[in-house]
Write a protein that holds these residues in place. Sequence first.
Motif, PDB file in Angstrom:
ATOM      1  N   ALA A   1       0.838  -1.201   0.000  1.00  0.00           N
ATOM      2  CA  ALA A   1       0.000   0.000   0.000  1.00  0.00           C
ATOM      3  C   ALA A   1       0.873   1.251   0.000  1.00  0.00           C
ATOM      4  CB  ALA A   1      -0.925   0.007   1.210  1.00  0.00           C
ATOM      5  N   LEU A   2       0.532   2.200  -0.867  1.00  0.00           N
ATOM      6  CA  LEU A   2       1.327   3.416  -1.034  1.00  0.00           C
ATOM      7  C   LEU A   2       0.577   4.638  -0.539  1.00  0.00           C
ATOM      8  CD1 LEU A   2       2.513   2.803  -4.705  1.00  0.00           C
ATOM      9  CD2 LEU A   2       3.712   2.234  -2.598  1.00  0.00           C
ATOM     10  N   PRO A   3       1.334   5.701  -0.226  1.00  0.00           N
ATOM     11  CA  PRO A   3       0.656   6.969   0.087  1.00  0.00           C
ATOM     12  C   PRO A   3      -0.078   7.463  -1.157  1.00  0.00           C
ATOM     13  CG  PRO A   3       3.061   7.129   0.391  1.00  0.00           C
ATOM     14  CD  PRO A   3       2.763   5.777  -0.139  1.00  0.00           C
ATOM     15  N   LYS A   4      -1.225   8.057  -0.995  1.00  0.00           N
ATOM     16  CA  LYS A   4      -2.052   8.478  -2.129  1.00  0.00           C
ATOM     17  C   LYS A   4      -1.407   9.582  -2.962  1.00  0.00           C
ATOM     18  CE  LYS A   4      -6.385   6.960  -0.184  1.00  0.00           C
ATOM     19  NZ  LYS A   4      -6.646   5.744  -0.823  1.00  0.00           N
ATOM     20  N   GLU A   5      -0.487  10.340  -2.384  1.00  0.00           N
ATOM     21  CA  GLU A   5       0.102  11.456  -3.110  1.00  0.00           C
ATOM     22  C   GLU A   5       1.323  11.059  -3.954  1.00  0.00           C
ATOM     23  OE1 GLU A   5       2.024  11.123   0.865  1.00  0.00           O
ATOM     24  OE2 GLU A   5      -0.054  11.336   0.272  1.00  0.00           O
ATOM     25  N   ILE A   6       1.687   9.802  -3.988  1.00  0.00           N
ATOM     26  CA  ILE A   6       2.855   9.362  -4.756  1.00  0.00           C
ATOM     27  C   ILE A   6       2.576   9.398  -6.260  1.00  0.00           C
ATOM     28  CG2 ILE A   6       2.325   6.894  -4.795  1.00  0.00           C
ATOM     29  CD1 ILE A   6       5.344   6.411  -4.271  1.00  0.00           C
ATOM     30  N   SER A   7       3.613   9.724  -7.024  1.00  0.00           N
ATOM     31  CA  SER A   7       3.512   9.658  -8.482  1.00  0.00           C
ATOM     32  C   SER A   7       4.832   9.103  -9.002  1.00  0.00           C
ATOM     33  CB  SER A   7       3.218  11.027  -9.090  1.00  0.00           C
ATOM     34  OG  SER A   7       4.317  11.885  -8.894  1.00  0.00           O
ATOM     35  N   ILE A   8       4.751   8.324 -10.074  1.00  0.00           N
ATOM     36  CA  ILE A   8       5.941   7.735 -10.681  1.00  0.00           C
ATOM     37  C   ILE A   8       5.892   8.056 -12.170  1.00  0.00           C
ATOM     38  CG2 ILE A   8       7.236   5.613 -11.129  1.00  0.00           C
ATOM     39  CD1 ILE A   8       5.970   4.409  -8.619  1.00  0.00           C
TER      40      ILE A   8
ATOM     41  N   ALA B   1       1.875   0.071  -6.754  1.00  0.00           N
ATOM     42  CA  ALA B   1       2.686   0.321  -7.948  1.00  0.00           C
ATOM     43  C   ALA B   1       3.080  -1.023  -8.533  1.00  0.00           C
ATOM     44  CB  ALA B   1       3.926   1.123  -7.586  1.00  0.00           C
ATOM     45  N   TYR B   2       3.019  -1.110  -9.862  1.00  0.00           N
ATOM     46  CA  TYR B   2       3.383  -2.339 -10.562  1.00  0.00           C
ATOM     47  C   TYR B   2       4.496  -2.015 -11.549  1.00  0.00           C
ATOM     48  CZ  TYR B   2       2.878  -6.810 -12.893  1.00  0.00           C
ATOM     49  OH  TYR B   2       3.112  -8.068 -13.390  1.00  0.00           O
TER      50      TYR B   2
ATOM     51  N   LEU C   1       5.476  -3.443  -6.691  1.00  0.00           N
ATOM     52  CA  LEU C   1       6.588  -2.895  -5.925  1.00  0.00           C
ATOM     53  C   LEU C   1       6.185  -2.708  -4.474  1.00  0.00           C
ATOM     54  CD1 LEU C   1       7.754  -0.088  -8.393  1.00  0.00           C
ATOM     55  CD2 LEU C   1       8.784  -2.349  -8.056  1.00  0.00           C
ATOM     56  N   THR C   2       7.129  -2.910  -3.570  1.00  0.00           N
ATOM     57  CA  THR C   2       6.869  -2.617  -2.171  1.00  0.00           C
ATOM     58  C   THR C   2       6.824  -1.106  -2.001  1.00  0.00           C
ATOM     59  OG1 THR C   2       9.202  -2.532  -1.561  1.00  0.00           O
ATOM     60  CG2 THR C   2       8.109  -4.699  -1.437  1.00  0.00           C
ATOM     61  N   ARG C   3       6.358  -0.651  -0.854  1.00  0.00           N
ATOM     62  CA  ARG C   3       6.286   0.788  -0.583  1.00  0.00           C
ATOM     63  C   ARG C   3       7.671   1.417  -0.728  1.00  0.00           C
ATOM     64  NH1 ARG C   3       4.507   0.768   4.523  1.00  0.00           N
ATOM     65  NH2 ARG C   3       2.389   0.594   3.809  1.00  0.00           N
ATOM     66  N   PHE C   4       8.693   0.788  -0.144  1.00  0.00           N
ATOM     67  CA  PHE C   4      10.054   1.307  -0.205  1.00  0.00           C
ATOM     68  C   PHE C   4      10.534   1.388  -1.659  1.00  0.00           C
ATOM     69  CE2 PHE C   4      14.631   0.508  -0.422  1.00  0.00           C
ATOM     70  CZ  PHE C   4      15.094   1.608   0.272  1.00  0.00           C
ATOM     71  N   GLU C   5      10.307   0.332  -2.430  1.00  0.00           N
ATOM     72  CA  GLU C   5      10.715   0.322  -3.835  1.00  0.00           C
ATOM     73  C   GLU C   5       9.987   1.400  -4.634  1.00  0.00           C
ATOM     74  OE1 GLU C   5      11.769  -4.371  -4.594  1.00  0.00           O
ATOM     75  OE2 GLU C   5       9.666  -3.736  -4.596  1.00  0.00           O
TER      76      GLU C   5
ATOM     77  N   ILE D   1       8.697   4.254  -3.577  1.00  0.00           N
ATOM     78  CA  ILE D   1       9.176   5.590  -3.214  1.00  0.00           C
ATOM     79  C   ILE D   1      10.528   5.844  -3.870  1.00  0.00           C
ATOM     80  CG2 ILE D   1       9.992   7.013  -1.272  1.00  0.00           C
ATOM     81  CD1 ILE D   1       7.684   5.695   0.372  1.00  0.00           C
ATOM     82  N   THR D   2      11.408   4.836  -3.861  1.00  0.00           N
ATOM     83  CA  THR D   2      12.705   4.954  -4.538  1.00  0.00           C
ATOM     84  C   THR D   2      12.495   5.136  -6.040  1.00  0.00           C
ATOM     85  OG1 THR D   2      13.739   3.578  -2.850  1.00  0.00           O
ATOM     86  CG2 THR D   2      14.923   3.809  -4.930  1.00  0.00           C
ATOM     87  N   CYS D   3      11.580   4.369  -6.614  1.00  0.00           N
ATOM     88  CA  CYS D   3      11.260   4.465  -8.037  1.00  0.00           C
ATOM     89  C   CYS D   3      10.729   5.855  -8.380  1.00  0.00           C
ATOM     90  CB  CYS D   3      10.237   3.392  -8.399  1.00  0.00           C
ATOM     91  SG  CYS D   3       9.775   3.342 -10.127  1.00  0.00           S
ATOM     92  N   SER D   4       9.911   6.412  -7.517  1.00  0.00           N
ATOM     93  CA  SER D   4       9.342   7.736  -7.742  1.00  0.00           C
ATOM     94  C   SER D   4      10.436   8.807  -7.814  1.00  0.00           C
ATOM     95  CB  SER D   4       8.365   8.064  -6.619  1.00  0.00           C
ATOM     96  OG  SER D   4       7.884   9.378  -6.726  1.00  0.00           O
ATOM     97  N   LYS D   5      11.442   8.675  -6.961  1.00  0.00           N
ATOM     98  CA  LYS D   5      12.509   9.680  -6.895  1.00  0.00           C
ATOM     99  C   LYS D   5      13.589   9.476  -7.954  1.00  0.00           C
ATOM    100  CE  LYS D   5      12.069  10.358  -1.923  1.00  0.00           C
ATOM    101  NZ  LYS D   5      12.740  10.171  -0.627  1.00  0.00           N
TER     102      LYS D   5
END
Length: 126
Positions: free
Chosen positions: A70-77, A94-95, A103-107, A109-113
Motif C-alpha cells: 500500500a502506497l501513500p495516495k500522493e505518490i507519483s511515478i 505500484a506495478y 513494488l513494495t512501498r520502499f521500492e 518511493i525509490t522508483c518515484s525519486k
Amino acid sequence: MPLPCPWYQYGVCTSPKLPGPTDAVVSATRCLSDNEYKSCAYYVESSSLKLNNQKSLRRDKLKIYVPIHALPKEISIECPYAALSKMEMGIVIAYCKVLDRPLTRFEAITCSKYWRDCPFRQLVPM
C-alpha cells in the motif's frame, strides 16, 4: 463447482490483454459470476495462451500484501514502465512492468525519486 474469472486476482484484472494489473475494468458482478465473465472484452481463454509465456504465468499469481504494497495516495511515478493502480479497497499499489511484479512501498518511493537511474529500466530495449 463454477469458478470466477481466472484473470480476477485480489481485486484487480490481470488479463494479458492489459498492459498491467488494474481494477479500472473490474466489475465484481461480472468477474465473480459463473459464466458472465467470458463476455468481457479482456477475457482470454487460458488454453489459447502460450504456456512458456513466463510473464502471463507470473501475473496470474499476483499477490498483494497491504502492509508492504500500500502506497501513500500522493505518490507519483513518471517511469513509463511503472503503473499505479487503485485497488477495490481504496489502496494504491505500484506495478513494475520490467520486473513484472508489484513494488513494495520502499521500492515505489525509490522508483518515484530515481526512476531515470533505474538499472532495470536501462535493461529494456529501446
